[in-house]
Design an enzyme around this catalytic site. Structure first.
Site, PDB file in Angstrom:
ATOM      1  N   PRO A  46       0.823  -1.203   0.000  1.00  0.00           N
ATOM      2  CA  PRO A  46       0.000   0.000   0.000  1.00  0.00           C
ATOM      3  C   PRO A  46       0.862   1.260   0.000  1.00  0.00           C
ATOM      4  O   PRO A  46       1.877   1.331   0.697  1.00  0.00           O
ATOM      5  CB  PRO A  46      -0.799  -0.120   1.302  1.00  0.00           C
ATOM      6  CG  PRO A  46      -0.837  -1.579   1.578  1.00  0.00           C
ATOM      7  CD  PRO A  46       0.475  -2.107   1.103  1.00  0.00           C
ATOM      8  N   GLU A  47       0.459   2.240  -0.794  1.00  0.00           N
ATOM      9  CA  GLU A  47       1.185   3.503  -0.826  1.00  0.00           C
ATOM     10  C   GLU A  47       0.503   4.506   0.096  1.00  0.00           C
ATOM     11  O   GLU A  47      -0.501   4.198   0.740  1.00  0.00           O
ATOM     12  CB  GLU A  47       1.259   4.010  -2.260  1.00  0.00           C
ATOM     13  CG  GLU A  47       2.063   3.084  -3.162  1.00  0.00           C
ATOM     14  CD  GLU A  47       2.425   3.714  -4.497  1.00  0.00           C
ATOM     15  OE1 GLU A  47       2.344   4.951  -4.627  1.00  0.00           O
ATOM     16  OE2 GLU A  47       2.794   2.958  -5.412  1.00  0.00           O
TER      17      GLU A  47
END
Length: 298
Positions: A2-3
């Site tokens: 996840p960013e």
């Protein structure tokens, strides 16, 4: 992994459940995730109130009364789900797609009691166990190995044209590599760097120093890039992130920013910039796929 927008979306989803709540019980169902839990993990959380839930880069930070900070990282496949005593709870998130519940991957369960008296279970699920949780004293957080060398946050006024110009001045590294350097700007990831560079019309392969001024003052290109970074991240947050592989929001629903991608994962497709007429290309930089339009990104 996840960013930043995905992590911020999760933070916003968890915030109403965590902030102000008393941690009545912690079920730690295994001794480790990516790293071992602190030996006193449960004891330092139970009976304490969560004072705030924030984010630093891709880390979730829960300030607990008494001076501890619960540091949480989602890794590759970590996610949270929220269960309340309300038979028809209002769950955070903008999209109502049901989330699967494979309880064998539920590794940590927080039982929370809100000031209103409502009880909540926040469950951390992580099939691959690349995420982790630890406890750090608030006074030592900035100097902790996880955060000591971390760069500035890309959201807010700290990131502007002048800042990027100073950070990139004289750098021969490719522009994309400089943007992904967590010691310069913390939290930027592959997807959103590709998208921001497309919006700014800048090639990911050009030397980072070529958009900066020798004096470190803002240039037209650094000012535009700073704005496009913030806009790209904020739009992704509002859309609930990008659900690539395992990412889900705190309520188990999917993010949909991937339907707005202009270049990422669009190799061979027409560039969406009006009047361009180019085709999206894919190259590999430092082992990662880079998507860009050679026609309009210079």
């Amino acid at each position: 992994m996840p960013e930043l927008p995905e992590v911020e979306t999760v933070r916003r989803g968890l915030q109403p459940s965590f902030e102000g709540a008393l941690v009545t019980q912690v079920e730690q169902r295994r001794p480790d995730l990516r790293f071992p839990f602190p030996t006193d993990f449960v004891a330092r959380l139970e009976g304490r109130r969560v004072e705030a839930l924030s984010r630093r880069a891709k880390y979730l930070l829960a300030d607990v009364e008494g001076g501890d900070v619960l540091v949480m990282h989602l890794g590759m496949s970590g996610s949270f789900r929220i269960e309340t005593s309300d038979p028809d709870p209002l769950m955070p998130g903008a999209f109502a797609i049901p989330r699967g519940k494979d309880e064998k991957h539920d590794h940590v369960v927080f039982r929370l009691s809100a000031p209103s008296g409502q009880s909540t279970r926040v469950i951390y699920n992580d099939p691959r166990r690349f995420g982790f949780m630890t406890l750090v004293e608030r006074g030592g957080l900035a100097s902790h190995p996880l955060f000591a060398a971390m760069g500035l946050e890309p959201l807010g006024n700290a990131l502007d044209g002048g800042t990027i110009s100073r950070l990139f001045a004289g750098k021969a590294a490719p522009l994309k590599a400089a943007l992904l350097d967590q010691k310069l700007i913390a939290g930027l990831g592959n997807i959103y760097v590709c998208e921001a560079l497309w919006r700014a019309g800048l090639s990911p392969t050009r030397k980072a120093g070529t958009i900066a001024s020798k004096s470190g003052k803002a240039t037209e290109r650094t000012t535009a890039l700073a704005g496009h970074i913030r806009d790209t991240l904020n739009e992704a947050i509002e859309a609930g992130g990008s659900s690539l592989r395992d990412h889900r929001q705190a309520d188990g629903t999917l993010g949909y920013f991937q339907h707005r991608f202009n270049v990422y994962d669009r190799e061979g497709e027409p560039c969406r910039k009006p009047g361009c007429g180019g085709t999206v290309s894919r190259i590999v930089q430092s082992g990662r796929s880079t998507f860009y339009c050679p026609s309009c990104q210079r």
